[in-house]
Design an enzyme around this catalytic site. Structure first.
Site, PDB file in Angstrom:
ATOM      1  N   SER A  71      -9.062   3.102   3.103  1.00 16.29           N
ATOM      2  CA  SER A  71      -8.060   3.631   2.200  1.00 16.29           C
ATOM      3  C   SER A  71      -7.196   2.567   1.544  1.00 16.29           C
ATOM      4  CB  SER A  71      -7.161   4.598   2.988  1.00 16.29           C
ATOM      5  OG  SER A  71      -6.476   3.940   4.027  1.00 16.29           O
ATOM      6  N   SER A  90      -9.887   1.139   7.452  1.00 11.70           N
ATOM      7  CA  SER A  90      -9.282   1.086   6.125  1.00 11.70           C
ATOM      8  C   SER A  90      -8.744  -0.262   5.698  1.00 11.70           C
ATOM      9  CB  SER A  90      -8.161   2.124   6.028  1.00 11.70           C
ATOM     10  OG  SER A  90      -8.700   3.421   5.986  1.00 11.70           O
ATOM     11  N   LYS A 130       0.842  -1.191   0.000  1.00 10.28           N
ATOM     12  CA  LYS A 130       0.000   0.000   0.000  1.00 10.28           C
ATOM     13  C   LYS A 130       0.884   1.250   0.000  1.00 10.28           C
ATOM     14  CE  LYS A 130      -3.590   2.307   2.775  1.00 10.28           C
ATOM     15  NZ  LYS A 130      -4.422   2.214   3.993  1.00 10.28           N
TER      16      LYS A 130
END
Length: 472
Positions: free
Chosen positions: A149, A173, A73
């Protein structure tokens, strides 16, 4: 080769050890799948394919995940010498100078790092649609959001580009993208995984690193790789009885489970698909021999939570923006930010240092009030992973902030309290809407009890194997 890519990470590692496929062949197959599918999904924003292939020969034969491809990520999970944006144009071209501890551990375990995944600007919303890189699309329906996210990571795993990807969870997230993309997503106990050396904590302790995966055993094994206290860390999670991977298949015993289908503070609209998902999961747990009854912590109903949580997040965002200005040698102007973050920055500048301390003290009390429910004899809390139904891209409007913040508040109503308490929680893919979109359910344990979550999640997975319809 597609058959090997459909395996989970543990299965892929075994295939390499057995000689069914070489580490290089596995990485090349994953690269080919990214190139074939990411044009539509926009999950992978930075590719390091040549560097990854060049590193394979130096991976020790005994590394447990030798040759297994993984994506990082693009928020946290810093890697020296590689671009790092945090979903924003503000830090475009700014590269971290040192690997994060988690990245070091992944390398030592033999993972092949193929690139970085899309994330909203600074991870401050529930959908991955950053101005800097464009929207990530859901593999189940490209008109829909993959969540945020960790949306890029979730889309990549659901589409079969890699078996697992790194993630992080400051308000939901990990669990929200896992829910929307039909994956397993475990937010660990605060302090279980170090954020060092660049950071001690994220969002005043709300944010925790983790993974999105397609199997419970992958989640357990990956967390084993990166878990552990590092010198100078501000938190230390309670010790586990042993490796989480050993908990897979171990009977959880008869557990006392409470469940919530409607948010007790009354401000979150009830969604039939979520109610059905939790109700069915409760029935499944009961059929597996657990004591299941409606109910949850009374503290969930407290109306002051969202205000204090939101203030702390805004204050942390303001500090992050300030540090970016120092890093690049020029102050970050509000107009350089997406409207959501500019508004949060403005709100934070109205808060005093005393306001921030008072908000954190309120959360301290909230954490104790929440924990009382588990200490009174409950083992698990079952709730929706996401407070709204699966939603299309654009549903969180970037310009209409009143609508955007209101919808976001509803979406994180079941996840953000668990970030504040620091407890572990796992989202499991147990339901679909009538349109076939995934809906996850969330199980929450007492602080330090990831072992219990892994045991019961694996029990559920055996009883009702997860379907990954987007893996085509």
């Amino acid at each position: 080769m597609d058959d090997v890519l459909r395996l989970d990470a543990v299965g892929q590692a075994q295939a390499v050890r057995d000689g069914q496929v070489t580490a290089r062949e596995l990485a090349e197959a994953a690269i080919a799948r990214i190139e074939a599918h990411d044009g539509e999904l926009n999950a992978v924003i930075h590719r390091r394919f040549e560097r990854a292939l060049a590193e394979i020969d130096s991976i020790p034969e005994e590394a447990p995940f030798r040759g297994v491809p993984i994506l990082l990520k693009d928020l946290g999970w810093r890697e020296a010498g590689e671009p790092y944006s945090g979903g924003s144009n503000v830090r475009d071209g700014v590269e971290p100078g040192v690997d994060g501890y988690g990245v070091v551990s992944l390398r030592e375990a033999g993972f092949v790092l193929l690139g970085r995944t899309n994330t909203p600007e600074f991870g401050s919303t529930i959908t991955t649609e950053p101005v800097a890189f464009g929207p990530t699309r859901n593999p189940y329906d490209p008109a829909y959001s993959a969540g945020g996210s960790s949306g890029g990571s979730a889309a990549a795993v659901a589409a079969g580009m890699v078996a697992l990807a790194t993630a992080s969870d400051g308000g939901g997230s990990i669990r929200i993208p896992a829910s929307l993309c039909g994956l397993v997503g475990l937010k660990p106990t605060r302090g279980r995984v170090s954020l060092g050396p660049a950071m001690g904590e994220g969002w005043s302790g709300f944010s925790c690193p983790g993974f999105v995966t397609r199997s419970v055993r992958d989640t357990a094994a990956a967390l084993d790789v990166v878990s552990g206290l590092r010198p100078g860390d501000p938190y230390d999670a309670p010790a586990l009885p042993g490796p989480l991977a050993d908990e897979v298949g171990r009977e959880p015993g008869r557990l006392r489970v409470g469940f919530v289908t409607r948010h007790p503070n009354g401000s979150v609209p009830e969604v039939p698909a979520l109610t059905e998902a939790v109700t069915r999961a409760a029935a499944l747990l009961e059929s597996l021999g657990h004591d299941v009854a409606p109910g949850g912590p009374r503290a969930l109903a407290e109306p002051g939570f969202a205000q204090h949580f939101g203030a702390i997040v805004a204050n942390n965002l303001a500090a992050h923006v300030e540090s970016l200005g120092e890093l690049r040698g020029a102050l970050v102007r509000p107009e350089e930010l997406e409207p959501r973050n500019a508004a949060m920055l403005g709100a934070a500048r109205t808060h005093s240092a005393a306001d921030h301390i008072l908000a954190t003290q309120w959360i301290d009390g909230y954490r104790r009030r929440m924990a009382a429910w588990w200490s009174a004899g409950h083992d698990l809390l079952l709730m929706p992973s996401l407070g709204v139904a699966p939603f299309p891209l654009g549903w969180i409007p970037p310009q209409d902030l009143s609508v955007a913040f209101g919808r976001t508040a509803h979406a994180v109503a079941y996840t953000s309290p668990i970030n504040a308490t620091g407890q572990p929680a796992i989202s499991l893919p147990l339901h679909r809407t009538e349109a076939g979109l995934p809906v996850g359910v969330q199980l929450v344990a007492a602080a330090g009890r990831e072992d219990l979550l892994v045991r019961v999640a694996a029990q559920i997975e055996r009883a009702r194997p997860f379907e990954h319809a987007a893996l085509r």
